[in-house]
Design an enzyme around this catalytic site. Sequence first.
Site, PDB file in Angstrom:
ATOM      1  N   ASP A  34       2.391   6.139  -7.144  1.00  0.00           N
ATOM      2  CA  ASP A  34       3.700   5.991  -6.510  1.00  0.00           C
ATOM      3  C   ASP A  34       4.852   6.027  -7.502  1.00  0.00           C
ATOM      4  O   ASP A  34       5.995   6.268  -7.108  1.00  0.00           O
ATOM      5  CB  ASP A  34       3.760   4.664  -5.739  1.00  0.00           C
ATOM      6  CG  ASP A  34       2.699   4.575  -4.661  1.00  0.00           C
ATOM      7  OD1 ASP A  34       2.545   5.558  -3.932  1.00  0.00           O
ATOM      8  OD2 ASP A  34       2.030   3.531  -4.562  1.00  0.00           O
ATOM      9  N   HIS A  69       0.860  -1.195   0.000  1.00  0.00           N
ATOM     10  CA  HIS A  69       0.000   0.000   0.000  1.00  0.00           C
ATOM     11  C   HIS A  69       0.892   1.240   0.000  1.00  0.00           C
ATOM     12  O   HIS A  69       1.632   1.485  -0.938  1.00  0.00           O
ATOM     13  CB  HIS A  69      -0.945  -0.052   1.197  1.00  0.00           C
ATOM     14  CG  HIS A  69      -2.034   0.986   1.178  1.00  0.00           C
ATOM     15  ND1 HIS A  69      -2.438   1.636   0.025  1.00  0.00           N
ATOM     16  CD2 HIS A  69      -2.816   1.506   2.181  1.00  0.00           C
ATOM     17  CE1 HIS A  69      -3.408   2.486   0.315  1.00  0.00           C
ATOM     18  NE2 HIS A  69      -3.648   2.434   1.616  1.00  0.00           N
ATOM     19  N   HIS A 102      -2.180  -1.996 -10.471  1.00  0.00           N
ATOM     20  CA  HIS A 102      -3.153  -1.492  -9.498  1.00  0.00           C
ATOM     21  C   HIS A 102      -4.333  -2.437  -9.458  1.00  0.00           C
ATOM     22  O   HIS A 102      -4.699  -3.041 -10.466  1.00  0.00           O
ATOM     23  CB  HIS A 102      -3.609  -0.079  -9.878  1.00  0.00           C
ATOM     24  CG  HIS A 102      -4.330   0.634  -8.783  1.00  0.00           C
ATOM     25  ND1 HIS A 102      -5.683   0.483  -8.564  1.00  0.00           N
ATOM     26  CD2 HIS A 102      -3.879   1.494  -7.831  1.00  0.00           C
ATOM     27  CE1 HIS A 102      -6.037   1.224  -7.529  1.00  0.00           C
ATOM     28  NE2 HIS A 102      -4.978   1.844  -7.064  1.00  0.00           N
TER      29      HIS A 102
END
Length: 471
Positions: free
Chosen positions: A409, A309, A355
Site C-alpha cells: 500500500d 486491510h 505487516h
Amino acid sequence: MVFYRSVSLLSKLRSRAVQQSNVSNSVRWLQVQTSSGLDLRSELVQELIPEQQDRLKKIKSDMKGSIGNITVDMVLGGMRGMTGLLWKPHYLDPDEGIRFRGLSIPECQKVLPAAKPGGEPLPEGLLWLLLTGKVPSKEQVNSIVSGIAESGIISLIIMYTTIDALPVTAHPMTQFATGVMALQVQSEFQKAYEKGIHKSKYWEPTYEDSMNLIAQVPLVAAYVYRRMYKNGDTIPKDESLDYGANFAHMLGFSSSEMHELLMRLYVTIHSDHEGGNVSAHTGHLVASALSDPYLSFAAALNGLAGPLHGLANQEVLLWIKSVVEECGENISKEQLKDYVWKTLNSGKVVPGFGHGVLRKTVPRYTCQREFAMKHLPEDPLFQLVSKLYEVFLLFLQNLAKLKPWPNVDAHSGVLLNYYGLTEARYYTVLFGVSRALGICSQLIWDRALGLPLERPKSVTMEWLENQCKKA
C-alpha cells in the site's frame, strides 16, 4: 453459463527450468510446468484435480504429526502466526514475500506472457498459473482473454439497478460489494445445489461462477467509479483488450502507461497474499459453508474495506497529502521523522508501513518503486514516499515494537494519483478487483479437494486464566 470455449487440445506436458534466488542469494532451480492445451477447464478435469485429490488423501492417511503449538499470545493476538489453513495458489514467506505457485513476483514478470515484450504480466496469465501451477503460453492467455470478452451480461442490469438504489455518496466499497451481491442471482452453484448435485461435482459450478465473477467484477467496479465521479457516464468494455487494459479503459483511462504497465502490474501483485489475510480468509470461511462464490467474494470485500486491510491504500495517500499540506513538498528527512513520531504518539499508525508477516522490503513494494523510478522520478509525492522509506529504515528500524517494512500500500496510491486516478476513496475497489483472481482460484480448489466447513474452537478468558496457572 459456460465461460470458456471448449478446445479439445491437450498435449504432453513439458517443463523448463526457471532460475530462482533464495534468501541467502544462493541459486536453486525450480521446474515450472507448461502445457499447450488451450482449455483451462479440461486441464483441471483431466489431470490436476484427480492428482491433487489423491495427494490430499495421502496426506490425511500417512501424515499424522503436529505442525506447531498454539500459544496464549496467538489466541489473544488475532491468531497471528498460527498455522491452520490449506491454501493452494500461494505461499507468503516472511523474507521473500509472496510466491505464486512457487514463483516470486520478479520471476512472474519474466516468465508470464505480456501484451508486448518487456511489458508487465497479463492478469489472465497469472490466473492460469494460480489455477494450474503451470506457466501458460501466449495462446493460452489469449484463450482466456477471448473467454472474458465473451462473458454474457446476465444480471448486469439487476446489478446496475441495485447499486443505483444506494446514495451516490455511499463509500465505493459499499457500492462495489452491493453490486457483487446483486450478481448472485445468476449463481450456477446455487442452482446445481438445489437440484441435488453430488458433492464430488461441487467444483464444476463453482468454476463457472468464479470465472463469470472474475469477468464481471471490473464491470461492477467501473460502474461505481463512473457513477460517483463521472456523472454516471459509463464506458462499454472493449472486447479487443485484455483484463487489465479493459478495466482501465472502462474507468476512462486510455494512456499506454495505465493500460500496459500500471493496471496490469497492479492487478497482478494485488491478486492475493496467502490465505490468512482478512479478505482471503473471509472468502474461504464463508465458502466453507457452501455459500457460492458471489456470496463468499462479497463477504471478502467487506473485510477488505477495513482500515487495517485494503482501506490502507486509501489511507496512505491521504496521510502523504496531509504531510504536504502541513509541511510542504520539500520536507526534510528530519522533519519527516518528527511527523512520523507525531503520528505514532497520537495513537495512530503510519499507513503503508508494517505487516503481520513480512520482515523485510519485498517485491510487491520494490516492483512499484522501480516502476516509479522509471516513469515518474520527479513526481513530488513519489519523492516524498522515497524519503519516508529512508526515514523508516535509517531511523526507526531498530525500535523493538516498530515494524518498519513497507507493504504494497505504501506505493500504489502515489502511482494511481500520478496517472490521474486521484479519487483515494476508490482505491480499495481496485484492490478488490485484483483480489478476485486469488480468492476465486482458491474457492475452486476448496470445492475440488472437498475441504470441510471451517469451525475452530473458542475459549473464555476464565479458561485462558486456568491454562496459564497450569503452565
